[in-house]
Every structure is written in C-alpha cells, then in structure tokens.
Design an enzyme around this catalytic site. Structure first.
Site, PDB file in Angstrom:
ATOM      1  N   THR A 188      10.594 -27.717   8.348  1.00 19.56           N
ATOM      2  CA  THR A 188      11.023 -27.951   6.866  1.00 19.56           C
ATOM      3  C   THR A 188      10.678 -26.708   5.845  1.00 19.56           C
ATOM      4  O   THR A 188      10.932 -26.828   4.834  1.00 19.56           O
ATOM      5  CB  THR A 188      10.029 -29.207   6.249  1.00 19.56           C
ATOM      6  OG1 THR A 188       8.763 -28.676   6.274  1.00 19.56           O
ATOM      7  CG2 THR A 188      10.365 -30.581   6.911  1.00 19.56           C
TER       8      THR A 188
ATOM      9  N   LEU B 237      11.326 -22.542   4.878  1.00 22.88           N
ATOM     10  CA  LEU B 237      12.480 -21.511   4.708  1.00 22.88           C
ATOM     11  C   LEU B 237      12.944 -21.050   5.915  1.00 22.88           C
ATOM     12  O   LEU B 237      14.125 -21.198   6.367  1.00 22.88           O
ATOM     13  CB  LEU B 237      12.341 -20.815   3.662  1.00 22.88           C
ATOM     14  CG  LEU B 237      12.016 -20.996   2.035  1.00 22.88           C
ATOM     15  CD1 LEU B 237      12.127 -19.797   1.520  1.00 22.88           C
ATOM     16  CD2 LEU B 237      13.178 -21.912   1.767  1.00 22.88           C
TER      17      LEU B 237
ATOM     18  N   CYS C 167       9.109  -9.748   9.556  1.00 25.12           N
ATOM     19  CA  CYS C 167      10.389  -9.348   9.027  1.00 25.12           C
ATOM     20  C   CYS C 167      10.916  -7.901   8.669  1.00 25.12           C
ATOM     21  O   CYS C 167      11.649  -7.154   9.022  1.00 25.12           O
ATOM     22  CB  CYS C 167      10.755 -10.222   7.706  1.00 25.12           C
ATOM     23  SG  CYS C 167       9.516 -10.467   6.476  1.00 25.12           S
TER      24      CYS C 167
ATOM     25  N   SER D 290      11.565 -14.622  -0.964  1.00 25.42           N
ATOM     26  CA  SER D 290      11.833 -15.758   0.001  1.00 25.42           C
ATOM     27  C   SER D 290      10.750 -15.565   1.322  1.00 25.42           C
ATOM     28  O   SER D 290      10.548 -16.336   1.896  1.00 25.42           O
ATOM     29  CB  SER D 290      13.271 -15.860   0.473  1.00 25.42           C
ATOM     30  OG  SER D 290      13.642 -14.455   1.091  1.00 25.42           O
TER      31      SER D 290
ATOM     32  N   PRO E  82       4.137 -16.673 -19.404  1.00 28.64           N
ATOM     33  CA  PRO E  82       4.380 -16.644 -17.785  1.00 28.64           C
ATOM     34  C   PRO E  82       3.807 -17.822 -17.135  1.00 28.64           C
ATOM     35  O   PRO E  82       2.792 -18.201 -17.416  1.00 28.64           O
ATOM     36  CB  PRO E  82       3.488 -15.324 -17.343  1.00 28.64           C
ATOM     37  CG  PRO E  82       3.340 -14.391 -18.617  1.00 28.64           C
ATOM     38  CD  PRO E  82       3.221 -15.382 -19.770  1.00 28.64           C
TER      39      PRO E  82
ATOM     40  N   LYS F 212       0.775  -4.406   9.383  1.00 31.62           N
ATOM     41  CA  LYS F 212       1.675  -4.852  10.383  1.00 31.62           C
ATOM     42  C   LYS F 212       2.822  -3.984  10.743  1.00 31.62           C
ATOM     43  O   LYS F 212       3.333  -3.675  11.719  1.00 31.62           O
ATOM     44  CB  LYS F 212       2.527  -6.290   9.664  1.00 31.62           C
ATOM     45  CG  LYS F 212       1.757  -7.441   9.601  1.00 31.62           C
ATOM     46  CD  LYS F 212       2.240  -8.545   8.790  1.00 31.62           C
ATOM     47  CE  LYS F 212       1.341  -9.843   8.570  1.00 31.62           C
ATOM     48  NZ  LYS F 212       1.900 -10.844   7.933  1.00 31.62           N
TER      49      LYS F 212
ATOM     50  N   HIS G 147      15.330  -8.132   2.262  1.00 31.76           N
ATOM     51  CA  HIS G 147      14.580  -7.056   2.324  1.00 31.76           C
ATOM     52  C   HIS G 147      14.997  -5.652   2.121  1.00 31.76           C
ATOM     53  O   HIS G 147      15.875  -5.302   2.822  1.00 31.76           O
ATOM     54  CB  HIS G 147      13.076  -6.979   3.262  1.00 31.76           C
ATOM     55  CG  HIS G 147      12.141  -8.065   3.194  1.00 31.76           C
ATOM     56  ND1 HIS G 147      12.254  -8.950   2.112  1.00 31.76           N
ATOM     57  CD2 HIS G 147      11.412  -8.512   4.087  1.00 31.76           C
ATOM     58  CE1 HIS G 147      11.169 -10.077   2.318  1.00 31.76           C
ATOM     59  NE2 HIS G 147      10.743  -9.468   3.526  1.00 31.76           N
TER      60      HIS G 147
ATOM     61  N   ASN H 249      15.715 -11.242   5.163  1.00 34.30           N
ATOM     62  CA  ASN H 249      14.318 -11.571   5.941  1.00 34.30           C
ATOM     63  C   ASN H 249      14.253 -12.730   6.708  1.00 34.30           C
ATOM     64  O   ASN H 249      13.344 -12.903   7.457  1.00 34.30           O
ATOM     65  CB  ASN H 249      13.377 -11.050   4.885  1.00 34.30           C
ATOM     66  CG  ASN H 249      13.626 -12.261   3.694  1.00 34.30           C
ATOM     67  OD1 ASN H 249      14.541 -11.726   2.948  1.00 34.30           O
ATOM     68  ND2 ASN H 249      12.624 -13.121   3.497  1.00 34.30           N
TER      69      ASN H 249
END
Ligand code: 2RA
Length: 335
Positions: free
Chosen positions: A9, A11, A125, A155, A178, A209, A238, A311
C-alpha cells in the site's frame, strides 16, 4: 509464477504492482501483503481488484518472488521467513544492503551477483541513478573519484511528504502559517540538506548510502566519493549534479557516445537549446536521463554531468522488477 509484494500500500509497493503489470511480468498469483493496519485495502492489477492481506508466517508459502518495500524493520523480520519458504526476496529497504552475504544489485551493472541468492538488496534510489551513469564510463576510463550533489523529491519520503508539499505550498502562497512538517523544516519553497540522521561528523545517512553503496555495487572498494544530499520541493524524480574523475582522460563527446548506447540511459544534452534532463519530464518514465556532459572546470580527467530519474521507478520498483526479470531469464526463478 506466484509473486508477493510486501508493503503493497506504500508509494513504492503500489509502483511495484504497476511495473509488474506494465512489463507483463508472468504473474499467475499476486499476494499483496502489508501490516495489519493496511490490510483490507484493494489494489488494481490487470483490471482486477486484489485485496491486501496482513503479512504472517504462512504468507510466503509457495511464493516464487517476493518484492519488499516495507521498511528495514519488517524486512529484517520477514525476509528470512520468505527465503525459508523458498521465495527469492528483492528488498528495497536498507536492511540488507551492506550485508556482505547479500548482493546489492543494479541489473545494468552487476546482475550476475544476484544469481543463487535468497535475499537480494535493491539499492537506494539516489545511488541507482548515479551508478547507472557511472558504470559505462568507468569501464571506458577507470573511475577513481565521484562527487554527487542530489536534489531529491519528496516522494522519496512517502505519501505524507507528497501531501505536505501540495498543501504546504498552497499555504505558503496564501500567506498562511506553515503546516506541521514531516521534515525538520517546511519543504515548501525550501531546500533541506538533511536526508536521514547526521553522524557525529555531520554526514547524513543518505550521504553515506551514496558512498558505501556505490563502492559495493561497482565493486570499487577504494572509490573516493563525496556527497551532499538535499530534499527539494519536487513531487517525483531525483536530480543529481555528478562529477566523475577518471584514471584516463575521457572526452565529453566520447562519454556522450558511450552513454547513448548504454542500457537504461537516455542522453538529453543540448544546453544551447535548453535541452537537458528534467525531473518533471522524467516522472513516470523508466530511463536514467543524462545531460550537461562537460569537462569539469577544476579537475583534469574529470567530467561533470546532470543525471535525473524517477525515484519510484528506476530508483526502486523498476530496478526490483528488473532483478526479477533477470533471474527469470537465467532460470533462477521457479517459472
Ligand atoms: C529518499 N532515498 O529519497 C530516500 C529513500 N527513498 O528519501
């Protein structure tokens, strides 16, 4: 073939289902798995609605390929269970990436390392798109230093961040206060040099990473890597300003020629006509786009490039499914 998607479920999980359908992966049975809180939702696949069920000890029985994107915690719990049930696991979390017994795979670079392994790690990614561009040039000229400055879309964080960018941007334009942010600071009209926790030296998890995963994927343990990762108010895609220094000189024209015929790469490089990769054009597509290919202004034997990719697709779901396609093609998956 029985295929499971854990984290169905989210992204990336939803993108995995879409990519399986887009590429007509030979799925006979699809098992959509998630936490108990997310169970019961319906996801469309090949025109039919499939119900998400809660993952449990028996969920992987008979599953041939298990695609995971459920976070490191659930991956550490369920990947051994799935592997024990005879599934091949391709995990998109960071749980297994630096485990020496687990291959970290980008099919365009090191697909062979996936063969015969029960658990395969999908890289981060931002790393995937960098090494897809670096690898063909490394083979030509011998990469010895890489610098990456990334401009990463929201995302990559998840659905809540996407919603924040939408609502937060509207609030900012309306001059409103904000909204509460999933980040340390509001992302609307901002740029946050903060992805993941900082270590005591001030280097972020995301930056490490890029350093560590690039070395492992390309089997270049001595590769020097500099990196700054930045979250930007972009929904999907990205972008990266990369610098590659080589042991042997490589002209931009030659690099363009090599990249133009490299798997998974599309060269978009005519700055004079404002033609270069753009996140908004890359979103929803498969390739790693490379442009602004030029000699670096400071270093000899070095090229600067601009690299953009979706990404959620090549940065996650597509790369994972391509690993499955490679295993299938090599007879390493039960058909
Ligand atoms: C990010 N690379 O962009 C991380 C995880 N997807 O947030």
């Amino acid at each position: 073939m029985r295929v499971a998607v854990l984290g169905a479920t989210g992204l990336v999980g939803r993108e995995m289902v879409r990519v399986l359908e887009e590429r007509n992966f030979p799925v006979d049975e699809l098992r959509l798995l998630a936490s108990p809180q997310s169970a019961g939702r319906e996801i469309l696949f090949r025109g039919a609605s499939w119900t998400v069920r809660a993952v449990d000890e028996r969920a992987f029985d008979g599953v041939d390929l298990a695609l995971f994107s459920a976070g490191s915690g659930p991956s550490r719990i369920w990947a051994p269970v799935a592997a024990g049930a005879g599934s091949v696991v391709v995990d998109n979390s960071s749980a297994w990436r630096m485990d020496p017994s687990v291959p970290l795979v980008v099919p365009e670079v090191n697909a062979e390392t996936a063969l015969g392994r029960p658990i395969i790690a999908n890289p981060n990614c931002a790393t995937i798109q960098a090494v897809v561009a670096a690898w063909p040039l490394h083979k030509e000229a011998g990469l010895d230093y890489m610098s990456a400055v990334t401009f990463q879309s929201v995302s990559g964080t998840g659905r809540a961040a996407v919603e924040e960018l939408d609502r937060g941007s509207r609030a900012a334009l309306a001059g409103e206060e904000p909204l509460p942010s999933v980040y340390p600071h509001s992302i609307a009209f901002n740029a946050l040099p903060h992805i993941g926790a900082f270590d005591e030296e001030g280097v972020s998890e995301e930056e490490w990473k890029m350093v560590r995963e690039s070395r492992k994927i390309m089997a270049l343990p001595d590769l020097s890597v500099s990196c700054t990762t930045v979250r930007v108010p972009v929904f999907r895609g990205h972008s990266e300003a990369l610098l590659f220094r080589f042991r042997r000189d490589l002209a931009p024209e030659r690099a363009r020629e090599i990249l133009s015929r490299s798997p998974g790469v599309v060269v978009v490089d005519d700055p004079a006509s404002a033609s270069y990769p753009l996140a908004r054009e890359a979103a929803g597509t498969d390739p790693v786009y490379v442009g602004r290919i030029r000699r670096d202004t400071a270093l000899d034997r070095a090229l600067a490039l601009w690299v953009v990719s979706d990404n959620l697709k090549k940065g996650a779901a597509l790369n994972a499914v391509q690993i499955g396609e490679f295993l299938l093609e090599r007879g390493a998956l039960r058909p």
